[in-house]
Design a protein around this motif. Structure first.
Motif, PDB file in Angstrom:
ATOM      1  N   PHE A  21       0.843  -1.208   0.000  1.00  0.00           N
ATOM      2  CA  PHE A  21       0.000   0.000   0.000  1.00  0.00           C
ATOM      3  C   PHE A  21       0.878   1.258   0.000  1.00  0.00           C
ATOM      4  N   HIS A  22       1.898   1.247   0.843  1.00  0.00           N
ATOM      5  CA  HIS A  22       2.791   2.416   0.908  1.00  0.00           C
ATOM      6  C   HIS A  22       3.510   2.618  -0.427  1.00  0.00           C
ATOM      7  N   ARG A  23       3.918   1.507  -1.064  1.00  0.00           N
ATOM      8  CA  ARG A  23       4.597   1.627  -2.371  1.00  0.00           C
ATOM      9  C   ARG A  23       3.644   2.243  -3.390  1.00  0.00           C
ATOM     10  N   LEU A  24       2.410   1.743  -3.398  1.00  0.00           N
ATOM     11  CA  LEU A  24       1.423   2.261  -4.358  1.00  0.00           C
ATOM     12  C   LEU A  24       1.154   3.747  -4.089  1.00  0.00           C
ATOM     13  N   PHE A  25       0.945   4.098  -2.804  1.00  0.00           N
ATOM     14  CA  PHE A  25       0.645   5.491  -2.491  1.00  0.00           C
ATOM     15  C   PHE A  25       1.806   6.429  -2.788  1.00  0.00           C
ATOM     16  N   GLY A  26       3.014   5.874  -2.757  1.00  0.00           N
ATOM     17  CA  GLY A  26       4.189   6.670  -3.105  1.00  0.00           C
ATOM     18  C   GLY A  26       4.121   7.172  -4.546  1.00  0.00           C
ATOM     19  N   LEU A  27       3.317   6.513  -5.386  1.00  0.00           N
ATOM     20  CA  LEU A  27       3.217   6.918  -6.802  1.00  0.00           C
ATOM     21  C   LEU A  27       2.125   7.961  -7.042  1.00  0.00           C
ATOM     22  N   ARG A  28       1.317   8.206  -6.013  1.00  0.00           N
ATOM     23  CA  ARG A  28       0.100   9.013  -6.199  1.00  0.00           C
ATOM     24  C   ARG A  28       0.343  10.382  -6.825  1.00  0.00           C
ATOM     25  N   THR A  29       1.417  11.030  -6.415  1.00  0.00           N
ATOM     26  CA  THR A  29       1.653  12.389  -6.921  1.00  0.00           C
ATOM     27  C   THR A  29       2.457  12.390  -8.217  1.00  0.00           C
ATOM     28  N   LYS A  30       2.876  11.201  -8.682  1.00  0.00           N
ATOM     29  CA  LYS A  30       3.703  11.181  -9.906  1.00  0.00           C
ATOM     30  C   LYS A  30       3.020  10.433 -11.042  1.00  0.00           C
ATOM     31  N   LEU A  31       1.708  10.276 -10.950  1.00  0.00           N
ATOM     32  CA  LEU A  31       1.027   9.414 -11.929  1.00  0.00           C
ATOM     33  C   LEU A  31       1.153   9.913 -13.366  1.00  0.00           C
ATOM     34  N   ASP A  32       1.327  11.251 -13.525  1.00  0.00           N
ATOM     35  CA  ASP A  32       1.450  11.780 -14.888  1.00  0.00           C
ATOM     36  C   ASP A  32       2.835  11.539 -15.479  1.00  0.00           C
ATOM     37  N   GLN A  33       3.791  11.248 -14.605  1.00  0.00           N
ATOM     38  CA  GLN A  33       5.171  11.074 -15.114  1.00  0.00           C
ATOM     39  C   GLN A  33       5.584   9.617 -15.254  1.00  0.00           C
ATOM     40  N   ILE A  34       4.999   8.743 -14.470  1.00  0.00           N
ATOM     41  CA  ILE A  34       5.556   7.378 -14.437  1.00  0.00           C
ATOM     42  C   ILE A  34       5.144   6.553 -15.657  1.00  0.00           C
ATOM     43  N   GLN A  35       5.957   5.547 -15.950  1.00  0.00           N
ATOM     44  CA  GLN A  35       5.657   4.607 -17.035  1.00  0.00           C
ATOM     45  C   GLN A  35       4.631   3.593 -16.521  1.00  0.00           C
ATOM     46  N   LYS A  36       3.784   3.132 -17.458  1.00  0.00           N
ATOM     47  CA  LYS A  36       2.776   2.121 -17.080  1.00  0.00           C
ATOM     48  C   LYS A  36       3.440   0.890 -16.449  1.00  0.00           C
ATOM     49  N   GLY A  37       4.694   0.620 -16.853  1.00  0.00           N
ATOM     50  CA  GLY A  37       5.412  -0.553 -16.334  1.00  0.00           C
ATOM     51  C   GLY A  37       5.448  -0.585 -14.803  1.00  0.00           C
ATOM     52  N   GLU A  38       5.583   0.596 -14.156  1.00  0.00           N
ATOM     53  CA  GLU A  38       5.662   0.628 -12.687  1.00  0.00           C
ATOM     54  C   GLU A  38       4.360   0.145 -12.056  1.00  0.00           C
ATOM     55  N   LEU A  39       3.242   0.563 -12.687  1.00  0.00           N
ATOM     56  CA  LEU A  39       1.944   0.132 -12.157  1.00  0.00           C
ATOM     57  C   LEU A  39       1.717  -1.349 -12.451  1.00  0.00           C
ATOM     58  N   ARG A  40       2.193  -1.784 -13.652  1.00  0.00           N
ATOM     59  CA  ARG A  40       2.048  -3.215 -13.999  1.00  0.00           C
ATOM     60  C   ARG A  40       2.823  -4.088 -13.021  1.00  0.00           C
ATOM     61  N   GLU A  41       3.986  -3.603 -12.641  1.00  0.00           N
ATOM     62  CA  GLU A  41       4.828  -4.320 -11.684  1.00  0.00           C
ATOM     63  C   GLU A  41       4.076  -4.489 -10.347  1.00  0.00           C
ATOM     64  N   LEU A  42       3.427  -3.387  -9.927  1.00  0.00           N
ATOM     65  CA  LEU A  42       2.665  -3.467  -8.675  1.00  0.00           C
ATOM     66  C   LEU A  42       1.451  -4.382  -8.822  1.00  0.00           C
ATOM     67  N   GLN A  43       0.828  -4.322 -10.008  1.00  0.00           N
ATOM     68  CA  GLN A  43      -0.316  -5.209 -10.268  1.00  0.00           C
ATOM     69  C   GLN A  43       0.120  -6.670 -10.089  1.00  0.00           C
ATOM     70  N   LYS A  44       1.319  -6.975 -10.624  1.00  0.00           N
ATOM     71  CA  LYS A  44       1.854  -8.341 -10.515  1.00  0.00           C
ATOM     72  C   LYS A  44       2.116  -8.718  -9.052  1.00  0.00           C
ATOM     73  N   THR A  45       2.747  -7.773  -8.342  1.00  0.00           N
ATOM     74  CA  THR A  45       3.063  -8.029  -6.921  1.00  0.00           C
ATOM     75  C   THR A  45       1.774  -8.299  -6.138  1.00  0.00           C
ATOM     76  N   ILE A  46       0.770  -7.442  -6.379  1.00  0.00           N
ATOM     77  CA  ILE A  46      -0.486  -7.600  -5.622  1.00  0.00           C
ATOM     78  C   ILE A  46      -1.156  -8.923  -6.011  1.00  0.00           C
TER      79      ILE A  46
END
Ligand SMILES: NC(=O)c1ccc[n+]([C@@H]2O[C@H](COP(=O)([O-])OP(=O)(O)OC[C@H]3O[C@@H](n4cnc5c(N)ncnc54)[C@H](OP(=O)(O)O)[C@@H]3O)[C@@H](O)[C@H]2O)c1
Length: 387
Positions: free
Chosen positions: A355-380
């Motif tokens: 949860f903390h890792r995911l929330f760490g991305l909250r303010t950078k959603l416009d800059q990050i690559q989809k890969g970072e979210l996919r990685e978290l999707q896999k982890t979850i």
């Protein structure tokens, strides 16, 4: 307004909370807010809740309540002012308390609450700091918020806990099921929050409602997918019961919370006089045993449907392609983790680091690559093993 005496404090049955001053429910008019607090006092509300993490809320409340200090009960919280991970260390609590006292323009805090769990600090250390603050007269009592039941039990066994804060409303009954038995067994004060369901049970939120940027309800799972459908159906049911009694749905919602054994006070968070007055109407009439049973029957049936629908949705989110829009992908992943937390798919300690890792991305959603979210999707996905 009826008050309840509990272990040395006399609390009004409805309390007013200041979370909205942090902007989580959109921007607020501070002049109207001042009128609302004044009106609350006139109507007999004596219990006000805030936190050092709610933006300028402590300062605003301190200024508004200073002339009435002897007559009101002030509760505030410690642990997560600037950081997302809680800090309940001895040093931190001592310093944070001094800062809250200054903000609140007071010499003592009536109830000082642990805001969130800090798994890195031993409970004995936190209790040590809180007990010293009691001895020094800086706080009168201490309470707990956002803690899993096992941690609440540990605090109860090791300290002199006064109260337990819990989210409790007709759309959020899980914390109550786990925490109220502990509260009753140990003669603590149960303090319910978000009793209007963050506005959901007022009837003023519909499936077409849109929330401004920064409004927490944009990402709050209660306002997404089947949870939202469920909540709107619950509101309709409460409205139907209210119609027979001359009460609005939110008044029925608050009366339902106050009928739960162990709840001393229900915290609502209006920011206007009109909303406050409507909510206070919720403690003027109580619900009959037949009405309470009718609501509980309805909720049980709907909760069963919801639990099955949520499982299907979480499975779909974790196994399918994430939405192209990063913000929507983020909301979907939050939905999975919150649902897992609330439904206890896994222990909280295992879910929180992700949860903390995911929330760490909250303010950078416009800059990050989809890969970072996919990685978290896999982890979850691997963590929850929903297949
Ligand atoms: N939420 C948490 O995670 C949490 C945790 C621990 C403690 N608390 C404490 O508990 C307090 C209460 O929780 P909450 O603020 O979430 O309460 P809440 O009353 O369930 O939610 C507040 C939201 O509901 C709306 N609302 C309330 N009454 C309304 C009415 N009659 N008609 C239309 N809208 C209405 C408010 O709108 P308006 O602003 O337009 O009036 C605001 O947007 C907090 O303020 C805080 O002090 C909260």
């Amino acid at each position: 307004m009826e008050c309840r005496e509990h272990n040395g404090l006399r609390l009004s049955r409805i309390g007013v909370g200041t979370y909205s001053l942090s902007g989580v429910y959109g921007s607020k008019d501070l002049e109207e807010y001042g009128r609302m607090i004044k009106r609350a006092c006139e109507l007999g509300v004596n219990f006000f809740d805030t936190a050092d993490a709610y933006g300028e809320a402590e300062e605003v409340l301190g200024r508004l309540l200073q002339p009435l200090r002897g007559k009101v009960i002030i509760s505030t919280k410690v642990g997560v002012k600037h950081q997302t991970k809680a800090n309940l260390s001895y040093e931190y609590i001592k310093t944070a308390c001094e800062s809250s006292l200054r903000n609140l323009r007071t010499e003592y805090i009536d109830i000082y609450n642990v805001h969130f769990d800090d798994s890195a600090t031993p409970v004995e250390e936190t209790i040590g700091a809180l007990e010293e603050l009691v001895k020094a007269g800086k706080i009168r009592k201490y309470g707990l918020g956002h803690l899993p039941a096992a941690k609440v039990e540990e605090y109860i066994n090791k300290g002199n806990v006064y109260s337990v804060l819990m989210e409790l409303s007709a759309v959020a009954r899980k914390a109550g099921r786990e925490l109220l038995p502990l509260v009753k067994r140990n003669n603590l004060a149960g303090i319910a929050f978000s009793v209007t369901g963050r506005g959901l049970l007022t009837g003023k939120i519909t499936k077409n409602s849109r929330f401004a940027a920064g409004d927490l309800r944009r990402i709050d799972p209660q306002f997404q997918k089947e949870k939202f459908t469920f909540s709107l159906e619950v509101q309709q049911k409460l409205a139907e019961i209210g119609k027979r009694r001359g009460m609005s749905s939110v008044q029925v919602a608050i009366a339902w919370v106050l009928a739960q054994d162990g709840i001393v006070t229900a915290l609502t968070g209006p920011s206007t006089v009109a909303h406050l007055e409507e909510n206070i109407g919720g403690c003027r009439q109580s619900l009959s045993p037949a009405e309470l049973a009718e609501i509980d029957r309805f909720l049980e049936e709907k909760e069963e449907w919801l639990a099955a629908a949520e499982k299907r949705t979480v499975r779909q989110i974790l196994s399918g392609a994430l939405p192209a829009d990063n913000h929507q992908a983020f909301v979907d992943l939050v939905y999975c983790l919150e649902t897992a937390l609330i439904n206890r798919y896994l222990p909280e300690a295992e879910i929180m680091p992700v949860f903390h890792r995911l929330f760490g991305l909250r303010t950078k959603l416009d800059q990050i690559q989809k890969g970072e979210l996919r990685e978290l999707q896999k982890t979850i996905g691997a963590m929850l093993q929903m297949d």
